[in-house]
Design an enzyme around this catalytic site. Structure first.
Site, short mmCIF file in Angstrom:
data_model
loop_
_atom_site.label_atom_id
_atom_site.label_comp_id
_atom_site.label_asym_id
_atom_site.label_seq_id
_atom_site.Cartn_x
_atom_site.Cartn_y
_atom_site.Cartn_z
N ARG A 112 0.71 -9.35 -0.51
CA ARG A 112 -0.58 -9.07 0.13
C ARG A 112 -0.97 -7.62 -0.09
O ARG A 112 -0.14 -6.72 -0.03
CB ARG A 112 -0.51 -9.34 1.63
CG ARG A 112 -1.85 -9.14 2.34
CD ARG A 112 -1.71 -9.23 3.84
NE ARG A 112 -0.85 -8.19 4.38
CZ ARG A 112 -1.23 -6.93 4.58
NH1 ARG A 112 -2.45 -6.54 4.27
NH2 ARG A 112 -0.39 -6.06 5.08
N VAL A 113 -2.25 -7.43 -0.36
CA VAL A 113 -2.84 -6.09 -0.34
C VAL A 113 -3.99 -6.12 0.66
O VAL A 113 -4.53 -7.19 0.96
CB VAL A 113 -3.34 -5.63 -1.74
CG1 VAL A 113 -2.16 -5.35 -2.66
CG2 VAL A 113 -4.28 -6.64 -2.37
N SER A 114 -4.37 -4.95 1.17
CA SER A 114 -5.34 -4.89 2.27
C SER A 114 -6.79 -5.00 1.84
O SER A 114 -7.63 -5.42 2.61
CB SER A 114 -5.16 -3.59 3.04
OG SER A 114 -3.86 -3.54 3.56
N SER A 115 -7.10 -4.59 0.62
CA SER A 115 -8.52 -4.59 0.24
C SER A 115 -8.71 -5.15 -1.16
O SER A 115 -7.78 -5.22 -1.96
CB SER A 115 -9.09 -3.17 0.31
OG SER A 115 -8.49 -2.36 -0.66
N GLN B 141 -7.54 -3.26 -4.32
CA GLN B 141 -6.11 -3.11 -4.60
C GLN B 141 -5.61 -4.29 -5.41
O GLN B 141 -6.25 -5.33 -5.48
CB GLN B 141 -5.33 -2.99 -3.29
CG GLN B 141 -5.65 -1.74 -2.51
CD GLN B 141 -4.92 -1.71 -1.18
OE1 GLN B 141 -4.90 -2.70 -0.45
NE2 GLN B 141 -4.33 -0.57 -0.86
#
Length: 193
Positions: free
Chosen positions: A8-11, A14
């Protein structure tokens, strides 16, 4: 036994490709990935799908703790849910495997430290609030000037003639909608007495 990965990445800007590569190198046969804030588990569709996909004896692998959980409470909830289903949990960067006795010990210590930290923060916040009150400092949002509230109420009552919407009144006076409606309610309650 399946080894399943979660990346997972936040945005949206990314990229989680490096995480995916690390998970593949570990031996993950299926990887769930997403670009989503980790603030709420409910928002993470791929995580939910991964949790539903896992079966007893499987192992969930994540590159770092903060990719799976944004708080210790969130981590505890996820880890407990997996443990109850007989599913292992591994964090590569931290080198923690919750299916081992050492991993379970580490998990318990993390929980205890987090709880201690939460208690300290709550205690400091309470002390700071009490100190500020004793010094006569105002707590919370600054009060709106009475003249602005009166102006907003006047404009609200003249809406039919001035053609203004509540949003127009908020823009003009800076008085929040909640304050306008709270003051109107107070006036109506006084009239009914």
């Amino acid at each position: 036994m399946a080894i399943i990965g979660y990346a997972r990445v936040s945005s949206l800007g990314q990229d989680y490709e490096q995480q995916v590569e690390q998970l593949k190198n570990y031996g993950c046969t299926k990887i769930f990935s997403e670009k989503q804030s980790g603030a709420k588990k409910d928002n993470r569709k791929a995580l939910r799908e991964g949790m539903e996909y896992l079966r007893e004896g499987d192992k969930l692998v994540v590159t770092k703790i903060d990719r799976l959980a944004r708080s210790v409470r969130d981590l505890q909830n996820i880890a407990n849910e997996l443990d109850e289903k007989g599913i292992g949990l591994v964090f590569l960067k931290e080198n923690i495997d919750f299916s081992t006795p050492a991993g379970k010990l580490m998990f318990t210590m993390l929980g205890a430290i987090a709880e201690f930290e939460r208690d300290l923060i709550n205690e400091r916040t309470s002390e700071g609030r009490e100190r500020a009150k004793k010094q006569g400092k105002h707590m919370g949002r600054p009060a709106m000037p009475e003249k602005d509230i009166k102006r907003a109420l006047q404009l609200y009552n003249e809406r039919e003639t001035n053609g203004m919407s509540v949003n127009d009144i908020i823009q003009l006076t800076g008085v929040p909608k909640s304050t306008i409606y709270a003051e109107i309610k107070k006036l109506k309650d006084k009239e009914q007495q």
